[in-house]
Design a protein around this motif. Sequence first.
Motif, short mmCIF file in Angstrom:
data_model
loop_
_atom_site.label_atom_id
_atom_site.label_comp_id
_atom_site.label_asym_id
_atom_site.label_seq_id
_atom_site.Cartn_x
_atom_site.Cartn_y
_atom_site.Cartn_z
N SER A 58 0.82 -1.21 0.00
CA SER A 58 0.00 0.00 0.00
C SER A 58 0.85 1.27 0.00
O SER A 58 0.37 2.34 -0.32
CB SER A 58 -0.94 0.01 1.21
OG SER A 58 -0.19 0.05 2.41
N ASP A 59 2.13 1.14 0.34
CA ASP A 59 3.04 2.28 0.39
C ASP A 59 3.54 2.57 -1.02
O ASP A 59 4.38 1.83 -1.56
CB ASP A 59 4.19 1.96 1.33
CG ASP A 59 5.11 3.14 1.57
OD1 ASP A 59 5.50 3.81 0.59
OD2 ASP A 59 5.47 3.39 2.74
N LEU A 60 3.04 3.63 -1.63
CA LEU A 60 3.40 3.98 -3.00
C LEU A 60 4.89 4.20 -3.15
O LEU A 60 5.51 3.72 -4.11
CB LEU A 60 2.63 5.24 -3.45
CG LEU A 60 2.96 5.77 -4.84
CD1 LEU A 60 2.56 4.77 -5.91
CD2 LEU A 60 2.27 7.11 -5.07
N GLY A 61 5.50 4.91 -2.21
CA GLY A 61 6.93 5.17 -2.28
C GLY A 61 7.75 3.90 -2.31
O GLY A 61 8.66 3.76 -3.14
N LYS A 62 7.44 2.95 -1.45
CA LYS A 62 8.17 1.69 -1.42
C LYS A 62 7.97 0.90 -2.71
O LYS A 62 8.91 0.33 -3.26
CB LYS A 62 7.72 0.84 -0.23
CG LYS A 62 8.28 1.25 1.09
CD LYS A 62 7.83 0.28 2.17
CE LYS A 62 8.28 0.72 3.54
NZ LYS A 62 7.76 -0.18 4.58
N ALA A 63 6.73 0.83 -3.17
CA ALA A 63 6.43 0.04 -4.36
C ALA A 63 7.12 0.59 -5.60
O ALA A 63 7.76 -0.16 -6.35
CB ALA A 63 4.91 -0.01 -4.59
N VAL A 64 7.02 1.89 -5.83
CA VAL A 64 7.62 2.47 -7.04
C VAL A 64 9.14 2.47 -6.94
O VAL A 64 9.83 2.24 -7.93
CB VAL A 64 7.04 3.87 -7.34
CG1 VAL A 64 7.68 4.47 -8.58
CG2 VAL A 64 5.52 3.79 -7.55
N ALA A 65 9.67 2.68 -5.75
CA ALA A 65 11.12 2.61 -5.57
C ALA A 65 11.62 1.22 -5.95
O ALA A 65 12.65 1.08 -6.62
CB ALA A 65 11.50 2.94 -4.13
N SER A 66 10.89 0.20 -5.56
CA SER A 66 11.25 -1.17 -5.90
C SER A 66 11.22 -1.39 -7.41
O SER A 66 12.13 -2.01 -7.97
CB SER A 66 10.27 -2.13 -5.21
OG SER A 66 10.43 -3.43 -5.69
N ALA A 67 10.20 -0.88 -8.07
CA ALA A 67 10.09 -1.03 -9.52
C ALA A 67 11.26 -0.36 -10.22
O ALA A 67 11.85 -0.93 -11.15
CB ALA A 67 8.77 -0.45 -10.02
N PHE A 68 11.62 0.83 -9.81
CA PHE A 68 12.69 1.55 -10.50
C PHE A 68 14.06 0.96 -10.24
O PHE A 68 14.96 1.12 -11.07
CB PHE A 68 12.60 3.05 -10.26
CG PHE A 68 11.76 3.68 -11.32
CD1 PHE A 68 12.33 4.13 -12.49
CD2 PHE A 68 10.40 3.73 -11.19
CE1 PHE A 68 11.55 4.63 -13.51
CE2 PHE A 68 9.60 4.22 -12.20
CZ PHE A 68 10.18 4.67 -13.37
N LYS A 69 14.23 0.24 -9.15
CA LYS A 69 15.48 -0.48 -8.97
C LYS A 69 15.63 -1.54 -10.06
O LYS A 69 16.74 -1.78 -10.55
CB LYS A 69 15.54 -1.11 -7.58
CG LYS A 69 15.82 -0.12 -6.49
CD LYS A 69 15.86 -0.77 -5.12
CE LYS A 69 16.03 0.30 -4.06
NZ LYS A 69 15.89 -0.24 -2.71
N THR A 70 14.52 -2.13 -10.46
CA THR A 70 14.54 -3.12 -11.54
C THR A 70 14.95 -2.46 -12.86
O THR A 70 15.79 -2.98 -13.59
CB THR A 70 13.16 -3.78 -11.69
OG1 THR A 70 12.83 -4.41 -10.45
CG2 THR A 70 13.14 -4.80 -12.81
N ALA A 72 16.64 0.20 -13.23
CA ALA A 72 17.98 0.80 -13.11
C ALA A 72 19.10 -0.25 -13.08
O ALA A 72 20.27 0.11 -13.17
CB ALA A 72 18.05 1.65 -11.85
N ARG A 73 18.72 -1.50 -13.01
CA ARG A 73 19.71 -2.59 -12.89
C ARG A 73 20.75 -2.52 -14.00
O ARG A 73 20.46 -2.07 -15.11
CB ARG A 73 18.98 -3.94 -12.94
CG ARG A 73 19.83 -5.08 -12.44
CD ARG A 73 19.02 -6.35 -12.35
NE ARG A 73 19.62 -7.31 -13.28
CZ ARG A 73 19.00 -8.34 -13.80
NH1 ARG A 73 17.74 -8.57 -13.52
NH2 ARG A 73 19.62 -9.16 -14.61
N ASP A 74 21.93 -2.96 -13.72
CA ASP A 74 23.07 -2.97 -14.66
C ASP A 74 23.46 -1.56 -15.09
O ASP A 74 23.92 -1.36 -16.21
CB ASP A 74 22.78 -3.84 -15.88
CG ASP A 74 22.73 -5.33 -15.56
OD1 ASP A 74 23.15 -5.72 -14.45
OD2 ASP A 74 22.27 -6.10 -16.42
N GLY A 75 23.26 -0.59 -14.21
CA GLY A 75 23.66 0.78 -14.50
C GLY A 75 22.81 1.48 -15.53
O GLY A 75 23.23 2.48 -16.12
#
Length: 157
Positions: A58-70, A72-75
Motif C-alpha cells: 500500500s506504500d506507493l513510495g516503497k512500491a515504485v522505488a522497488s520497480a525503479f530499482k529493476t 535501473a539494474r546494470d547501471g
Amino acid sequence: MSISVIEQARIQAQVLVPLVKALQAELGEARANALVRKALGDLYRRFGEEFWKAKNESDLGKAVASAFKTYARDGALEYDVIEQTQDAFAFDVKRCAYAEFYKALGEPELGFLMVCTADFATAAGFGPDIRLMRTQTIMQGADHCDFRYRRDTDGAR
C-alpha cells in the motif's frame, strides 16, 4: 540470472525499430505511432497491474522505488530521489542508458515512443488513484527526466 530490462530493450529494439519504421512508411508516422502506443500501452498497463498485485504494497513510495530499482539494474539509470512517502515517489533521472542506446541508433524519437511512453501506461496499471507527472525526458533532449508519482487522495481521476 534473469536478463535486465536494459538488455531486454536492446534485444527488442532489433525487431521493433525496423517494424515501427516499416509501419511509419506504410501508414504514415502519426497513424503508425498511435498504433504502437496503443499496443504497447495495453501491454505495459497489464505489466503495471501485475506488478502492483504481486507487490501487494500500500506504500506507493516503497512500491515504485522497488520497480525503479529493476529498471535501473546494470547501471541503466542513475537517479536522485526527491521524495519518498506513503503517497508519493518523486525522482529525477540524471543518466539514462535507454536514451543513450536509442540516440546511438539515431532513433531517439522511437526510443521515446517505445520506452518513455510506457511509463504512463505502467503507472495506469497501478490503479485509478495513482498519477504520474513528467514534464521532460533525457530521450527528448532534457538534462534529466522528472518523475512524480502521487496517490490521488481525493479519489478523483
